[in-house]
Design a protein around this motif. Sequence first.
Motif, PDB file in Angstrom:
ATOM      1  N   SER A 100       0.844  -1.198   0.000  1.00  0.00           N
ATOM      2  CA  SER A 100       0.000   0.000   0.000  1.00  0.00           C
ATOM      3  C   SER A 100       0.877   1.245   0.000  1.00  0.00           C
ATOM      4  CB  SER A 100      -0.929   0.005   1.210  1.00  0.00           C
ATOM      5  OG  SER A 100      -0.189   0.008   2.413  1.00  0.00           O
ATOM      6  N   TYR A 101       0.354   2.307  -0.597  1.00  0.00           N
ATOM      7  CA  TYR A 101       1.134   3.525  -0.794  1.00  0.00           C
ATOM      8  C   TYR A 101       0.462   4.737  -0.158  1.00  0.00           C
ATOM      9  CZ  TYR A 101       3.777   0.875  -4.245  1.00  0.00           C
ATOM     10  OH  TYR A 101       4.559  -0.069  -4.862  1.00  0.00           O
ATOM     11  N   PRO A 102       1.258   5.651   0.396  1.00  0.00           N
ATOM     12  CA  PRO A 102       0.694   6.924   0.853  1.00  0.00           C
ATOM     13  C   PRO A 102       0.129   7.708  -0.333  1.00  0.00           C
ATOM     14  CG  PRO A 102       2.912   6.581   1.730  1.00  0.00           C
ATOM     15  CD  PRO A 102       2.699   5.553   0.672  1.00  0.00           C
ATOM     16  N   LEU A 103      -0.889   8.514  -0.055  1.00  0.00           N
ATOM     17  CA  LEU A 103      -1.513   9.373  -1.058  1.00  0.00           C
ATOM     18  C   LEU A 103      -1.367  10.821  -0.613  1.00  0.00           C
ATOM     19  CD1 LEU A 103      -3.330   9.641  -3.629  1.00  0.00           C
ATOM     20  CD2 LEU A 103      -5.299   9.434  -2.091  1.00  0.00           C
ATOM     21  N   VAL A 104      -0.794  11.657  -1.466  1.00  0.00           N
ATOM     22  CA  VAL A 104      -0.550  13.067  -1.135  1.00  0.00           C
ATOM     23  C   VAL A 104      -1.268  13.952  -2.144  1.00  0.00           C
ATOM     24  CG1 VAL A 104       1.188  14.884  -0.914  1.00  0.00           C
ATOM     25  CG2 VAL A 104       1.701  12.558  -0.111  1.00  0.00           C
ATOM     26  N   PHE A 105      -2.131  14.845  -1.653  1.00  0.00           N
ATOM     27  CA  PHE A 105      -2.757  15.854  -2.491  1.00  0.00           C
ATOM     28  C   PHE A 105      -1.963  17.157  -2.373  1.00  0.00           C
ATOM     29  CE2 PHE A 105      -6.326  12.998  -1.722  1.00  0.00           C
ATOM     30  CZ  PHE A 105      -6.858  12.872  -3.004  1.00  0.00           C
ATOM     31  N   ALA A 106      -1.739  17.814  -3.506  1.00  0.00           N
ATOM     32  CA  ALA A 106      -1.039  19.100  -3.531  1.00  0.00           C
ATOM     33  C   ALA A 106      -1.923  20.093  -4.288  1.00  0.00           C
ATOM     34  CB  ALA A 106       0.322  18.961  -4.199  1.00  0.00           C
ATOM     35  N   ALA A 107      -2.574  20.977  -3.554  1.00  0.00           N
ATOM     36  CA  ALA A 107      -3.587  21.870  -4.124  1.00  0.00           C
ATOM     37  C   ALA A 107      -2.997  23.240  -4.466  1.00  0.00           C
ATOM     38  CB  ALA A 107      -4.755  22.030  -3.153  1.00  0.00           C
ATOM     39  N   HIS A 108      -3.323  23.724  -5.641  1.00  0.00           N
ATOM     40  CA  HIS A 108      -2.808  25.004  -6.135  1.00  0.00           C
ATOM     41  C   HIS A 108      -3.467  26.197  -5.444  1.00  0.00           C
ATOM     42  CE1 HIS A 108      -6.519  25.921  -8.339  1.00  0.00           C
ATOM     43  NE2 HIS A 108      -6.538  24.647  -8.713  1.00  0.00           N
ATOM     44  N   GLY A 109      -2.910  27.373  -5.659  1.00  0.00           N
ATOM     45  CA  GLY A 109      -3.466  28.600  -5.130  1.00  0.00           C
ATOM     46  C   GLY A 109      -4.444  29.247  -6.097  1.00  0.00           C
ATOM     47  N   LEU A 110      -5.088  30.311  -5.646  1.00  0.00           N
ATOM     48  CA  LEU A 110      -6.035  31.060  -6.464  1.00  0.00           C
ATOM     49  C   LEU A 110      -5.348  31.562  -7.734  1.00  0.00           C
ATOM     50  CD1 LEU A 110      -8.743  32.569  -6.926  1.00  0.00           C
ATOM     51  CD2 LEU A 110      -7.794  34.451  -5.565  1.00  0.00           C
ATOM     52  N   GLY A 111      -5.998  31.316  -8.884  1.00  0.00           N
ATOM     53  CA  GLY A 111      -5.464  31.785 -10.147  1.00  0.00           C
ATOM     54  C   GLY A 111      -4.459  30.851 -10.785  1.00  0.00           C
ATOM     55  N   ASN A 112      -4.022  29.844 -10.019  1.00  0.00           N
ATOM     56  CA  ASN A 112      -3.097  28.848 -10.561  1.00  0.00           C
ATOM     57  C   ASN A 112      -3.883  27.668 -11.118  1.00  0.00           C
ATOM     58  OD1 ASN A 112      -0.682  29.422  -7.913  1.00  0.00           O
ATOM     59  ND2 ASN A 112      -0.869  30.433  -9.887  1.00  0.00           N
ATOM     60  N   SER A 113      -3.204  26.592 -11.393  1.00  0.00           N
ATOM     61  CA  SER A 113      -3.818  25.396 -11.936  1.00  0.00           C
ATOM     62  C   SER A 113      -3.030  24.199 -11.455  1.00  0.00           C
ATOM     63  CB  SER A 113      -3.803  25.441 -13.465  1.00  0.00           C
ATOM     64  OG  SER A 113      -2.459  25.437 -13.939  1.00  0.00           O
ATOM     65  N   ALA A 114      -3.542  23.007 -11.743  1.00  0.00           N
ATOM     66  CA  ALA A 114      -2.797  21.798 -11.403  1.00  0.00           C
ATOM     67  C   ALA A 114      -1.449  21.793 -12.100  1.00  0.00           C
ATOM     68  CB  ALA A 114      -3.611  20.564 -11.787  1.00  0.00           C
ATOM     69  N   GLU A 115      -1.437  22.221 -13.357  1.00  0.00           N
ATOM     70  CA  GLU A 115      -0.179  22.234 -14.120  1.00  0.00           C
ATOM     71  C   GLU A 115       0.847  23.162 -13.475  1.00  0.00           C
ATOM     72  OE1 GLU A 115       1.421  22.897 -18.714  1.00  0.00           O
ATOM     73  OE2 GLU A 115      -0.652  23.379 -18.193  1.00  0.00           O
ATOM     74  N   VAL A 116       0.394  24.325 -13.034  1.00  0.00           N
ATOM     75  CA  VAL A 116       1.310  25.258 -12.358  1.00  0.00           C
ATOM     76  C   VAL A 116       1.828  24.644 -11.060  1.00  0.00           C
ATOM     77  CG1 VAL A 116       1.447  27.469 -11.155  1.00  0.00           C
ATOM     78  CG2 VAL A 116       0.331  27.337 -13.390  1.00  0.00           C
TER      79      VAL A 116
END
Length: 245
Positions: free
Chosen positions: A3-19
């Motif tokens: 099993s693997y840890p799951l990490v979410f990394a959320a962008h800021g206002l005006g940014n995107s997942a790609e940024v």
Amino acid sequence: SKSYPLVFAAHGLGNSAEVMIGITTFEELAEQDSFIVVWPEGKYTGQIFGHAWNVGMGFNQAVDDIGFIDILINHYSSNYNIDQNRIFMCGFSQGGTLGYKYACERPGVLRAIASAGGSMSNQVYDNCPTPSPTPVLHIHGTNDLIIFYNGLAVSYKSVAQTLAFWRTVNGCGDEPEITYLPNLYPDGFTVTLFEYSACIDEEDEVLHYKLVNGPHTWPGAYGDNSDINSSTEIWEFFKRCPPRG
């Protein structure tokens, strides 16, 4: 079989997942230490503000972003072998506020949270009655001109209020261990680390990297040299959180 840890990394206002992918460079750490990283993307608001999260700051107020993260957790849990005791969330700016909101509304789901440049909004703070003890790492510049270090009364709490909230939840003492980190690079600020580790459960520590004279930033963004690398510090913080139970 693993099993693997799951990490979410959320962008800021005006940014995107790609940024956010470019800012964090988490993929290198994920390959190295075998965890799954997901960069979620908030609903597009328009050309002026771009993508945003519904965290009580006036954007996308009809959007159920907590439900969105629920769906993502269920999706990855159904398709991969996720360690349900090691799900984490971090974020930059408004994305950091999203982590605080999710920890409040889904107590016990996240093993730990981390924020760079994002405090608790008033709405999140006022609607967090029964949170579970949750380790917290908070990075913030004292010269942040987007999310002020000392807060904005009509919108969001100060760093001190945010840290005090989670120290109370985690049963931590008020006196931190203070470390002045070496000023290794000419990034315009120095870093002081405040560690609140005298908690009811020593695993539920609250850490604060205070960027003295620092701006609204994710130190180490795009792999640039800085006195700390946010992604590395956040993952090391997450990594040392053992599964509960």
